[in-house]
Design an enzyme around this catalytic site. Structure first.
Site, PDB file in Angstrom:
ATOM      1  N   ASN A 108      -0.887  54.550  20.619  1.00 10.67           N
ATOM      2  CA  ASN A 108       0.423  53.913  20.741  1.00 10.67           C
ATOM      3  C   ASN A 108       0.842  53.404  19.368  1.00 10.67           C
ATOM      4  OD1 ASN A 108       2.727  52.693  22.030  1.00 10.67           O
ATOM      5  ND2 ASN A 108       1.687  50.708  21.871  1.00 10.67           N
ATOM      6  N   HIS A 110       3.083  50.360  17.652  1.00 11.36           N
ATOM      7  CA  HIS A 110       3.637  49.048  17.986  1.00 11.36           C
ATOM      8  C   HIS A 110       4.275  48.452  16.730  1.00 11.36           C
ATOM      9  CE1 HIS A 110       4.063  45.379  20.284  1.00 11.36           C
ATOM     10  NE2 HIS A 110       3.659  44.715  19.212  1.00 11.36           N
ATOM     11  N   SER A 137       1.774  49.130  13.623  1.00  5.57           N
ATOM     12  CA  SER A 137       0.364  49.465  13.845  1.00  5.57           C
ATOM     13  C   SER A 137       0.273  50.642  14.798  1.00  5.57           C
ATOM     14  CB  SER A 137      -0.367  48.285  14.508  1.00  5.57           C
ATOM     15  OG  SER A 137      -0.176  47.082  13.794  1.00  5.57           O
ATOM     16  N   ASP A 146      -1.636  46.110  23.938  1.00  8.57           N
ATOM     17  CA  ASP A 146      -1.457  46.095  22.484  1.00  8.57           C
ATOM     18  C   ASP A 146      -2.703  45.556  21.773  1.00  8.57           C
ATOM     19  OD1 ASP A 146       1.154  47.092  22.752  1.00  8.57           O
ATOM     20  OD2 ASP A 146       2.013  45.091  22.902  1.00  8.57           O
TER      21      ASP A 146
HETATM   22  C1  GAR Z   1       9.660  51.912  17.820  1.00  6.91           C
HETATM   23  O1  GAR Z   1      10.029  50.924  16.884  1.00  6.91           O
HETATM   24  C2  GAR Z   1       8.307  51.601  18.428  1.00  6.91           C
HETATM   25  O2  GAR Z   1       7.415  51.009  17.521  1.00  6.91           O
HETATM   26  C3  GAR Z   1       8.700  50.627  19.501  1.00  6.91           C
HETATM   27  O3  GAR Z   1       9.882  51.140  20.048  1.00  6.91           O
HETATM   28  C4  GAR Z   1      10.585  51.872  19.039  1.00  6.91           C
HETATM   29  C5  GAR Z   1      10.897  53.253  19.570  1.00  6.91           C
HETATM   30  O4  GAR Z   1      11.729  53.964  18.702  1.00  6.91           O
HETATM   31  N1  GAR Z   1       7.667  50.517  20.481  1.00  6.91           N
HETATM   32  C6  GAR Z   1       7.416  49.411  21.188  1.00  6.91           C
HETATM   33  O5  GAR Z   1       8.073  48.390  21.068  1.00  6.91           O
HETATM   34  C7  GAR Z   1       6.260  49.513  22.158  1.00  6.91           C
HETATM   35  N2  GAR Z   1       6.035  48.270  22.805  1.00  6.91           N
HETATM   36  P1  GAR Z   1      11.868  55.540  18.813  1.00  6.91           P
HETATM   37  O6  GAR Z   1      12.181  55.862  20.273  1.00  6.91           O
HETATM   38  O7  GAR Z   1      13.025  55.863  17.919  1.00  6.91           O
HETATM   39  O8  GAR Z   1      10.587  56.152  18.367  1.00  6.91           O
END
Ligand code: GAR
Length: 197
Positions: A108, A110, A137, A146
């Site tokens: 994942n 984060h 991360s 997480d």
């Molecule tokens: C990213 O910033 C990712 O790190 C975050 O959501 C966004 C997705 O963007 N993930 C989380 O918050 C997980 N809890 P994307 O759809 O453009 O890749």
């Protein structure tokens, strides 16, 4: 034999695009499926445009029955037979039932420097705390939300007039560097941690 990678998304899918684009040439893995819990996710069309098979399993009809949703997810994944599951902006919390089935094969990304700011609103919390730096991360997914082993981090400065949005943009650029790098290492069996400046 190339490792088969399924990517789970919920939204725009910019990390998914970075991962798909990285898996070419002598990269040890190939994308076999992009799966979304949100049929409206912008990432689905992007994946299709990149020539990757897509599926959507809407979590809403399952209501509170998370395991029934995950059983459907799991069944779809079993058809695609991935070796690695990459969560990329997948915004559903997974139950121990699902995690047990994929643990050791699931990554994942984060948007914080874990172990700081697990959960949501990471950038607003980092700014509110007066932190000087933020980042992202990539970690292995375990039943501890997480909290699985961190395989890589990238850092960015927090600037005096940052908003959660401006910080998120700066971090996202690093997410697109970090996640492909960690996935490639992971697909080669390398679980040592990488830190990007
Ligand atoms: C990213 O910033 C990712 O790190 C975050 O959501 C966004 C997705 O963007 N993930 C989380 O918050 C997980 N809890 P994307 O759809 O453009 O890749």
């Amino acid at each position: 034999m190339k490792k088969r990678v399924a990517i789970l998304i919920s939204g725009g899918g910019s990390n998914m695009v970075a991962l798909v684009n990285s898996m070419t040439g002598d990269h040890p893995a190939r994308p076999v499926l992009v799966l979304s819990n949100n049929p409206q996710a912008g990432g689905i069309e992007k994946a299709r445009d990149l020539g990757v098979e897509t599926s959507a399993i809407d979590h809403r009809p399952f209501g509170r029955d998370r395991e029934a949703f995950e059983a459907a997810l799991h069944a779809r994944l079993m058809e695609a037979k991935p070796d690695i599951l990459a969560l990329a902006g997948f915004m559903r919390v997974l139950t121990p039932w699902f995690i047990e089935r994929w643990q050791g094969r699931m990554l994942n990304i984060h948007p914080s420097l874990l172990p700081r700011y697990k959960g949501l609103d990471t950038h607003a919390r980092a700014i509110a705390a007066g932190d000087r730096e933020a980042g992202c991360s990539v970690h292995e997914v375990t039943a501890d939300l997480d909290g699985g082993p961190v395989l890589g981090q990238a850092r960015v400065p927090i600037l005096p007039d940052d908003t959660p949005e401006s910080l998120a943009e700066r971090v996202l650029v690093q997410e697109h560097r970090l996640y492909p790098m960690v996935l490639e290492r992971f697909a080669r069996g390398n679980r040592t941690r990488v830190d990007l400046p």
